[in-house]
Design a protein around this motif. Sequence first.
Motif, PDB file in Angstrom:
ATOM      1  N   LYS A  44       0.814  -1.228   0.000  1.00  0.00           N
ATOM      2  CA  LYS A  44       0.000   0.000   0.000  1.00  0.00           C
ATOM      3  C   LYS A  44       0.847   1.278   0.000  1.00  0.00           C
ATOM      4  CE  LYS A  44      -4.008  -2.025  -0.014  1.00  0.00           C
ATOM      5  NZ  LYS A  44      -3.420  -2.985  -0.974  1.00  0.00           N
ATOM      6  N   HIS A  45       2.004   1.234   0.691  1.00  0.00           N
ATOM      7  CA  HIS A  45       2.789   2.481   0.812  1.00  0.00           C
ATOM      8  C   HIS A  45       3.323   2.957  -0.543  1.00  0.00           C
ATOM      9  CE1 HIS A  45       6.098  -0.461   0.849  1.00  0.00           C
ATOM     10  NE2 HIS A  45       6.896   0.522   0.504  1.00  0.00           N
ATOM     11  N   LEU A  46       3.381   2.052  -1.539  1.00  0.00           N
ATOM     12  CA  LEU A  46       3.883   2.453  -2.858  1.00  0.00           C
ATOM     13  C   LEU A  46       2.853   3.280  -3.630  1.00  0.00           C
ATOM     14  CD1 LEU A  46       5.646  -0.821  -4.110  1.00  0.00           C
ATOM     15  CD2 LEU A  46       6.716   1.248  -3.190  1.00  0.00           C
ATOM     16  N   LEU A  47       1.587   3.110  -3.278  1.00  0.00           N
ATOM     17  CA  LEU A  47       0.524   3.773  -4.038  1.00  0.00           C
ATOM     18  C   LEU A  47       0.579   5.301  -3.916  1.00  0.00           C
ATOM     19  CD1 LEU A  47      -2.448   1.341  -3.264  1.00  0.00           C
ATOM     20  CD2 LEU A  47      -0.952   1.370  -5.264  1.00  0.00           C
ATOM     21  N   GLU A  48       1.311   5.785  -2.904  1.00  0.00           N
ATOM     22  CA  GLU A  48       1.436   7.248  -2.742  1.00  0.00           C
ATOM     23  C   GLU A  48       2.466   7.848  -3.695  1.00  0.00           C
ATOM     24  OE1 GLU A  48       2.441   7.515   1.375  1.00  0.00           O
ATOM     25  OE2 GLU A  48       0.665   6.352   1.921  1.00  0.00           O
ATOM     26  N   LEU A  49       3.304   7.008  -4.273  1.00  0.00           N
ATOM     27  CA  LEU A  49       4.356   7.504  -5.170  1.00  0.00           C
ATOM     28  C   LEU A  49       3.778   7.825  -6.549  1.00  0.00           C
ATOM     29  CD1 LEU A  49       7.114   4.952  -4.117  1.00  0.00           C
ATOM     30  CD2 LEU A  49       6.812   7.312  -3.306  1.00  0.00           C
ATOM     31  N   GLU A  50       4.544   8.560  -7.340  1.00  0.00           N
ATOM     32  CA  GLU A  50       4.038   9.012  -8.638  1.00  0.00           C
ATOM     33  C   GLU A  50       3.834   7.847  -9.604  1.00  0.00           C
ATOM     34  OE1 GLU A  50       6.291  12.188 -10.637  1.00  0.00           O
ATOM     35  OE2 GLU A  50       5.140  11.607 -12.408  1.00  0.00           O
ATOM     36  N   ASP A  51       4.765   6.888  -9.590  1.00  0.00           N
ATOM     37  CA  ASP A  51       4.650   5.742 -10.502  1.00  0.00           C
ATOM     38  C   ASP A  51       4.835   4.446  -9.708  1.00  0.00           C
ATOM     39  OD1 ASP A  51       4.802   3.814 -12.456  1.00  0.00           O
ATOM     40  OD2 ASP A  51       6.079   4.977 -13.798  1.00  0.00           O
ATOM     41  N   PRO A  52       3.772   4.016  -9.020  1.00  0.00           N
ATOM     42  CA  PRO A  52       3.876   2.842  -8.137  1.00  0.00           C
ATOM     43  C   PRO A  52       4.368   1.585  -8.871  1.00  0.00           C
ATOM     44  CG  PRO A  52       1.739   3.909  -7.884  1.00  0.00           C
ATOM     45  CD  PRO A  52       2.403   4.551  -9.057  1.00  0.00           C
ATOM     46  N   ILE A  53       3.927   1.395 -10.123  1.00  0.00           N
ATOM     47  CA  ILE A  53       4.302   0.178 -10.847  1.00  0.00           C
ATOM     48  C   ILE A  53       5.811   0.160 -11.082  1.00  0.00           C
ATOM     49  CG2 ILE A  53       4.038  -1.095 -13.016  1.00  0.00           C
ATOM     50  CD1 ILE A  53       1.195  -0.113 -13.193  1.00  0.00           C
TER      51      ILE A  53
END
Lengths: 279, 279
Positions: B30-39
């Motif tokens: 979940k914490h990656l979803l805050e970044l600009e390009d999670p994928i």
Amino acid sequence: MTTQQLIQQIRHKKSFLCIGLDVDLTKIPKHLLELEDPIFEFNKAIIDATHDLCVSYKPNTAFYEAYGLKGWQSLEKTISYINKKYPEIFTIADAKRGDIGNTSTMYAKAFLEDLNFDSVTVAPYMGKDSVEPFLAFENKHTILLALTSNEGAFDFQTKINPEVSGGQELYKTVVKTAKTWENSQNLMYVVGATKAEYFTEIRKIVPDSFLLVPGVGAQGGSLYDVCSYGMNDDIGLLINSSRAIIYASTGTNFAEKAREEALKLQQEMEMILKQNNLV
Amino acid sequence: MTTQQLIQQIRHKKSFLCIGLDVDLTKIPKHLLELEDPIFEFNKAIIDATHDLCVSYKPNTAFYEAYGLKGWQSLEKTISYINKKYPEIFTIADAKRGDIGNTSTMYAKAFLEDLNFDSVTVAPYMGKDSVEPFLAFENKHTILLALTSNEGAFDFQTKINPEVSGGQELYKTVVKTAKTWENSQNLMYVVGATKAEYFTEIRKIVPDSFLLVPGVGAQGGSLYDVCSYGMNDDIGLLINSSRAIIYASTGTNFAEKAREEALKLQQEMEMILKQNNLV
């Protein structure tokens, strides 16, 4: 879009023409290359000039992926333009996808939900669980490759399978098998025009389904042959033409010339529909 | 990349592991979803944590197309990152494409030239002229679907074709026919691990070719069975694992946990390579 809505549109326009939007930057008029999105501008002009003569547009995804991000953006803008301005048009993502179940679901969502195409072409090699995820979308259509219009169709598609009494070509096995899948009422089939005699065989298996027919014109197939073997009481055919229409001219009059070519095909279709008492 | 360079890399790393980068935003931490390009951030972390344990990465294009423009951008960034930082890695665009000749050329350029993948997966249904455009690229590889790992593989791929003496399943016809195509030295084949006994049959036809093997782990195939039937003197196998590695944890330690899973497989592979005197 429901199949009935497609049939109504065909009767109304007296046309069962599908125009393939296979845009190659090396083939479009030079003056468009100065614009920010030449692919979209080309498509927009072609669509505005031909929408009343055809019932369907079919962008082949290869021509958009070939231009990477910009190409994908042009595809999004094209389908969005058609859906907004000409919602009666039946849209086909010619993507020829197919993968294991959960992966096919991703493709199906991308094309049928997010991009909101009415249909998508799918390759049958991986079987039932690679196709059913596409079939699950209501009022959307899955156009399965059966017998394609290229030379390579004879490599595997026409090879005979003996497990059926008397033997049977692979393309027939594909169509007969696909009919048994869940939501098979959402299936249409790709059948190439270069082999008009095969339409009789296909119609024995799927008398009522719509067939998407590439290969008329540039690839040598005859519109009259296809119709005499493939047409049914609901018309049941979408005839695709790409290059002969969209590249009719490379001048500033390209859209006008595209309309002239589309009109010739529409008029032939109107005559055939009248001869068969279908309009 | 040449096949010899791939083999050298396998011997050096004592691994023939391919990691499938099938990124689903609903499954990543979940914490990656805050970044600009999670994928891309997810892929980057997985790649940095596992690049010395595997020889190949395989993004499946469905998972990127599902996110439209942003997804395509993540794919571009991912392949570009691998090519720049880990040029020894053999990259596979798992795209399962295939279309008539000039259209297949567009796909081939998109994946092998513009995105600069080492290889692309291709579906065989449309035959020779749909595959040869991919084969024309020097030091690039075309991975043809032969026998896939899903249930639907039994719908058509294992159906028998009688035109060959004694009869022959479609997947064998595909592999035997493909061997006769121009630049067939650039072919590899997808053969699912869920049917280890078929590897003996495939090896009779293509003793020397590399096989890309999905279906170990999550889909139930055994690494030992696949190796005992499918390995050759140049190893000749790339074993793919996706979910078991990349989704080993959904916590902030996901990359570390992915490394642990990759290490387990690499260690098993090292043992098998040693048992067979291949390293």
